[in-house]
Structure formats: C-alpha cells, structure tokens
Scaffold this motif. Sequence first.
Motif, PDB file in Angstrom:
ATOM      1  N   ALA A  51       0.763  -1.089   0.010  1.00 47.78           N
ATOM      2  CA  ALA A  51       0.105   0.008  -0.131  1.00 47.78           C
ATOM      3  C   ALA A  51       0.765   1.219  -0.198  1.00 47.78           C
ATOM      4  O   ALA A  51       1.754   1.385   0.748  1.00 47.78           O
ATOM      5  CB  ALA A  51      -0.743   0.058   1.209  1.00 47.78           C
ATOM      6  N   ALA A  52       0.412   2.303  -0.847  1.00 42.55           N
ATOM      7  CA  ALA A  52       1.014   3.324  -0.933  1.00 42.55           C
ATOM      8  C   ALA A  52       0.753   4.305   0.387  1.00 42.55           C
ATOM      9  O   ALA A  52      -0.407   4.109   0.989  1.00 42.55           O
ATOM     10  CB  ALA A  52       0.852   4.249  -2.283  1.00 42.55           C
ATOM     11  N   LYS A  53       1.901   5.127   0.706  1.00 45.67           N
ATOM     12  CA  LYS A  53       1.522   6.096   1.647  1.00 45.67           C
ATOM     13  C   LYS A  53       0.985   7.424   1.434  1.00 45.67           C
ATOM     14  O   LYS A  53       1.330   7.946   0.289  1.00 45.67           O
ATOM     15  CB  LYS A  53       2.722   6.270   2.520  1.00 45.67           C
ATOM     16  CG  LYS A  53       3.671   5.020   3.250  1.00 45.67           C
ATOM     17  CD  LYS A  53       2.756   4.671   4.442  1.00 45.67           C
ATOM     18  CE  LYS A  53       3.502   3.488   5.129  1.00 45.67           C
ATOM     19  NZ  LYS A  53       2.577   2.913   6.274  1.00 45.67           N
ATOM     20  N   LEU A  54      -0.223   7.670   1.731  1.00 47.18           N
ATOM     21  CA  LEU A  54      -0.923   8.898   1.478  1.00 47.18           C
ATOM     22  C   LEU A  54      -0.444  10.027   2.447  1.00 47.18           C
ATOM     23  O   LEU A  54      -1.015  10.286   3.720  1.00 47.18           O
ATOM     24  CB  LEU A  54      -2.375   8.705   1.520  1.00 47.18           C
ATOM     25  CG  LEU A  54      -3.048   8.425   0.141  1.00 47.18           C
ATOM     26  CD1 LEU A  54      -2.276   6.882  -0.299  1.00 47.18           C
ATOM     27  CD2 LEU A  54      -4.584   8.055   0.096  1.00 47.18           C
ATOM     28  N   HIS A 159      -8.015   3.642  -4.862  1.00 48.81           N
ATOM     29  CA  HIS A 159      -7.619   2.942  -6.054  1.00 48.81           C
ATOM     30  C   HIS A 159      -6.022   3.101  -5.964  1.00 48.81           C
ATOM     31  O   HIS A 159      -5.071   2.454  -6.149  1.00 48.81           O
ATOM     32  CB  HIS A 159      -8.003   3.209  -7.328  1.00 48.81           C
ATOM     33  CG  HIS A 159      -7.297   2.812  -8.539  1.00 48.81           C
ATOM     34  ND1 HIS A 159      -7.729   1.741  -8.895  1.00 48.81           N
ATOM     35  CD2 HIS A 159      -6.377   3.161  -9.388  1.00 48.81           C
ATOM     36  CE1 HIS A 159      -6.973   1.176 -10.242  1.00 48.81           C
ATOM     37  NE2 HIS A 159      -6.257   2.308 -10.232  1.00 48.81           N
ATOM     38  N   VAL A 160      -5.531   4.495  -5.968  1.00 45.12           N
ATOM     39  CA  VAL A 160      -4.038   4.711  -5.817  1.00 45.12           C
ATOM     40  C   VAL A 160      -3.178   4.415  -4.636  1.00 45.12           C
ATOM     41  O   VAL A 160      -2.049   3.957  -4.886  1.00 45.12           O
ATOM     42  CB  VAL A 160      -3.688   6.145  -5.930  1.00 45.12           C
ATOM     43  CG1 VAL A 160      -4.232   6.644  -7.472  1.00 45.12           C
ATOM     44  CG2 VAL A 160      -4.265   7.071  -4.957  1.00 45.12           C
ATOM     45  N   ARG A 161      -3.996   4.074  -3.330  1.00 47.09           N
ATOM     46  CA  ARG A 161      -3.083   3.412  -2.427  1.00 47.09           C
ATOM     47  C   ARG A 161      -2.838   2.232  -2.887  1.00 47.09           C
ATOM     48  O   ARG A 161      -1.701   1.584  -2.523  1.00 47.09           O
ATOM     49  CB  ARG A 161      -4.175   3.626  -1.294  1.00 47.09           C
ATOM     50  CG  ARG A 161      -3.404   2.942   0.069  1.00 47.09           C
ATOM     51  CD  ARG A 161      -4.610   2.928   0.992  1.00 47.09           C
ATOM     52  NE  ARG A 161      -5.233   4.015   1.686  1.00 47.09           N
ATOM     53  CZ  ARG A 161      -4.579   4.726   2.687  1.00 47.09           C
ATOM     54  NH1 ARG A 161      -3.382   4.222   3.143  1.00 47.09           N
ATOM     55  NH2 ARG A 161      -5.100   5.771   3.251  1.00 47.09           N
ATOM     56  N   ALA A 163      -2.449   0.553  -5.805  1.00 47.60           N
ATOM     57  CA  ALA A 163      -1.916   0.702  -6.829  1.00 47.60           C
ATOM     58  C   ALA A 163      -0.421   0.310  -6.705  1.00 47.60           C
ATOM     59  O   ALA A 163       0.356   1.171  -5.860  1.00 47.60           O
ATOM     60  CB  ALA A 163      -1.908   1.643  -7.784  1.00 47.60           C
ATOM     61  N   THR A 164       0.257  -0.751  -7.301  1.00 46.98           N
ATOM     62  CA  THR A 164       1.531  -1.055  -6.754  1.00 46.98           C
ATOM     63  C   THR A 164       2.405  -0.070  -7.742  1.00 46.98           C
ATOM     64  O   THR A 164       3.718  -0.027  -7.451  1.00 46.98           O
ATOM     65  CB  THR A 164       1.974  -2.334  -7.505  1.00 46.98           C
ATOM     66  OG1 THR A 164       1.570  -2.572  -9.119  1.00 46.98           O
ATOM     67  CG2 THR A 164       1.397  -3.507  -6.718  1.00 46.98           C
ATOM     68  N   GLU A 165       2.040   0.657  -8.787  1.00 42.45           N
ATOM     69  CA  GLU A 165       2.715   1.923  -9.250  1.00 42.45           C
ATOM     70  C   GLU A 165       3.410   2.930  -8.603  1.00 42.45           C
ATOM     71  O   GLU A 165       4.193   3.689  -8.907  1.00 42.45           O
ATOM     72  CB  GLU A 165       2.097   2.569 -10.518  1.00 42.45           C
ATOM     73  CG  GLU A 165       1.346   1.551 -11.542  1.00 42.45           C
ATOM     74  CD  GLU A 165      -0.088   1.220 -10.826  1.00 42.45           C
ATOM     75  OE1 GLU A 165      -0.937   1.225 -12.127  1.00 42.45           O
ATOM     76  OE2 GLU A 165      -0.154   0.714 -10.252  1.00 42.45           O
ATOM     77  N   TYR A 166       2.757   3.114  -7.345  1.00 45.57           N
ATOM     78  CA  TYR A 166       3.308   4.239  -6.196  1.00 45.57           C
ATOM     79  C   TYR A 166       3.646   3.514  -5.068  1.00 45.57           C
ATOM     80  O   TYR A 166       3.080   2.775  -4.294  1.00 45.57           O
ATOM     81  CB  TYR A 166       2.050   5.215  -6.168  1.00 45.57           C
ATOM     82  CG  TYR A 166       1.583   5.770  -7.671  1.00 45.57           C
ATOM     83  CD1 TYR A 166       2.498   6.308  -8.314  1.00 45.57           C
ATOM     84  CD2 TYR A 166       0.243   5.287  -7.984  1.00 45.57           C
ATOM     85  CE1 TYR A 166       1.610   6.572  -9.437  1.00 45.57           C
ATOM     86  CE2 TYR A 166      -0.350   5.559  -9.101  1.00 45.57           C
ATOM     87  CZ  TYR A 166       0.418   6.392 -10.037  1.00 45.57           C
ATOM     88  OH  TYR A 166      -0.006   6.843 -11.365  1.00 45.57           O
ATOM     89  N   ASP A 167       4.660   4.380  -4.408  1.00 46.88           N
ATOM     90  CA  ASP A 167       5.089   4.333  -3.154  1.00 46.88           C
ATOM     91  C   ASP A 167       4.511   5.448  -2.319  1.00 46.88           C
ATOM     92  O   ASP A 167       4.075   5.081  -1.022  1.00 46.88           O
ATOM     93  CB  ASP A 167       6.513   4.227  -2.977  1.00 46.88           C
ATOM     94  CG  ASP A 167       7.386   3.071  -3.871  1.00 46.88           C
ATOM     95  OD1 ASP A 167       6.887   2.066  -3.798  1.00 46.88           O
ATOM     96  OD2 ASP A 167       8.289   3.701  -4.644  1.00 46.88           O
ATOM     97  N   PHE A 168       4.406   6.463  -2.753  1.00 48.85           N
ATOM     98  CA  PHE A 168       3.820   7.689  -1.753  1.00 48.85           C
ATOM     99  C   PHE A 168       2.886   8.468  -2.847  1.00 48.85           C
ATOM    100  O   PHE A 168       3.150   8.608  -4.185  1.00 48.85           O
ATOM    101  CB  PHE A 168       4.861   8.669  -1.680  1.00 48.85           C
ATOM    102  CG  PHE A 168       5.900   8.140  -0.778  1.00 48.85           C
ATOM    103  CD1 PHE A 168       5.559   8.186   0.762  1.00 48.85           C
ATOM    104  CD2 PHE A 168       7.210   7.379  -0.944  1.00 48.85           C
ATOM    105  CE1 PHE A 168       6.809   7.536   1.586  1.00 48.85           C
ATOM    106  CE2 PHE A 168       7.983   6.956  -0.107  1.00 48.85           C
ATOM    107  CZ  PHE A 168       7.721   7.207   1.208  1.00 48.85           C
ATOM    108  N   VAL A 169       1.772   8.805  -2.411  1.00 48.34           N
ATOM    109  CA  VAL A 169       0.627   9.736  -2.892  1.00 48.34           C
ATOM    110  C   VAL A 169       0.598  10.808  -2.221  1.00 48.34           C
ATOM    111  O   VAL A 169       0.206  10.967  -1.024  1.00 48.34           O
ATOM    112  CB  VAL A 169      -0.622   8.857  -3.123  1.00 48.34           C
ATOM    113  CG1 VAL A 169      -1.580   9.770  -3.578  1.00 48.34           C
ATOM    114  CG2 VAL A 169      -0.663   7.669  -4.079  1.00 48.34           C
ATOM    115  N   LEU A 170       0.762  11.878  -2.679  1.00 45.31           N
ATOM    116  CA  LEU A 170       0.870  13.172  -1.859  1.00 45.31           C
ATOM    117  C   LEU A 170      -0.269  14.074  -2.508  1.00 45.31           C
ATOM    118  O   LEU A 170      -0.459  14.306  -3.620  1.00 45.31           O
ATOM    119  CB  LEU A 170       2.063  14.089  -2.028  1.00 45.31           C
ATOM    120  CG  LEU A 170       3.381  13.439  -1.224  1.00 45.31           C
ATOM    121  CD1 LEU A 170       3.755  12.250  -1.509  1.00 45.31           C
ATOM    122  CD2 LEU A 170       4.521  14.843  -1.463  1.00 45.31           C
TER     123      LEU A 170
END
Length: 208
Positions: A51-54, A159-161, A163-170
């Motif tokens: 899971a990406a960090k938000l 969805h973006v959390r 998604a394996t494409e991202y480590d971080f979502v800001l």
Amino acid sequence: VYSKKAMIAGAKDFVSKPVELDAVSAKIQEIWKKAQEVKAKSQERKKEVHAAKLFAFYSPKGSSGSTSLAVNVALELARARQKVLLIDLNLQFGDVEFLLDLKSRACISQLLGESGELLTYKIGSAAEDHKSGLRVLYQNKLEESELISPAHIGALLKHVRSATEYDFVLMDLARQLDERTLSAIDAADTLFMVVTEDYLTVKNAKLC
C-alpha cells in the motif's frame, strides 16, 4: 496410524470408514472453503505490504507555502527513486501545474464516465509525467471541477493507495474544509498542517 501418516504427508483432513459419499463431499467443501479464506487473507496482507503512503498537505490560510511544500517533498521523494503521485485537490484554483510548468490536457474530471462513476483504469493516462520522474494529477478545467464529488475523491485515493505503481501519494488540499477536502483528509495516513506565524492563521489552525 494411517490417518497420522497421511497428515504428516500433507493431508488436510480425513474421513473414517465406512465412507459415505455425502460425508466426503461435505469434507471437500469444508476444506475448499478454508483454503479460500487463507488465500483471501494472504492477498489482503500483500495489499497492505504494497500500500502506498498517503500524505495530505493543508493550510487553513492561503499563501502559507503549503503547495510549495507538497511539491518540494514530492520532488525530493522522486529524486530518491521513489514512485510518487502528486494530486492537486485544489480543484478550482490549484497551483501545482504552474509550479511544475505542466501543460497536460488531461484532468481529473475526465476520469468520470457518462453515468458519473470514476473510471479508475484511466488514472494512469490522465496523470502527467514530470521530468523528475514524478507523476501529477490535477484539474485544469474550472468549469468541470464541480462534477467531482467527495465519493469520487474517496474512490480515487482508495485505488491509488492499492496500486503497485506508487510508493507515495501526496495531496495538496484546497483551503476550504468542504466535503471533498474532508474525504481526502480521512483517507490520508499523515496530515501536514502548514501554519505561518500570524494571528489569523493560528486561530484557523486551532479551529481545524
């Protein structure tokens, strides 16, 4: 003796003689159900691991540097070879595109289908690539900003959390605490509240 040897060899269960077909069928279904539960739990653990960090950046007052902070943190993470998505959720008057000198024709409202649902499969094509490696999603059509609901924001971030494409979502948030901003804050792992040293900003921060 045979049942113990079978269990040691890897058998999940056994049916004692005399064998009835109904008992065998019920036992197979029971084992299958348990196997599916184990599989589901394993998949959930994998999602949690990846899971990406938000991170959400918010200020109760404009011109506080909140947007600049979000952009610079995103750039530093990208330079550190992290997979980063920066979302400008100031949907009416966002400044991220100007700070990064972006010129994309795609925007968040284009993710909406004809019936109003969020088309998550379009997120990848709607996000713009910055030369730093950072990916950016923003709303550049003021007249369509009202089409985006709190539910859309929640679905987008969910969805973006995962998604394996991202480590971080800001996320750079709008100043007003409307339902869309609150939806983003609820989804965030960490909220950075940017406060400048003036009375009104401190007062508003305390209210928040």
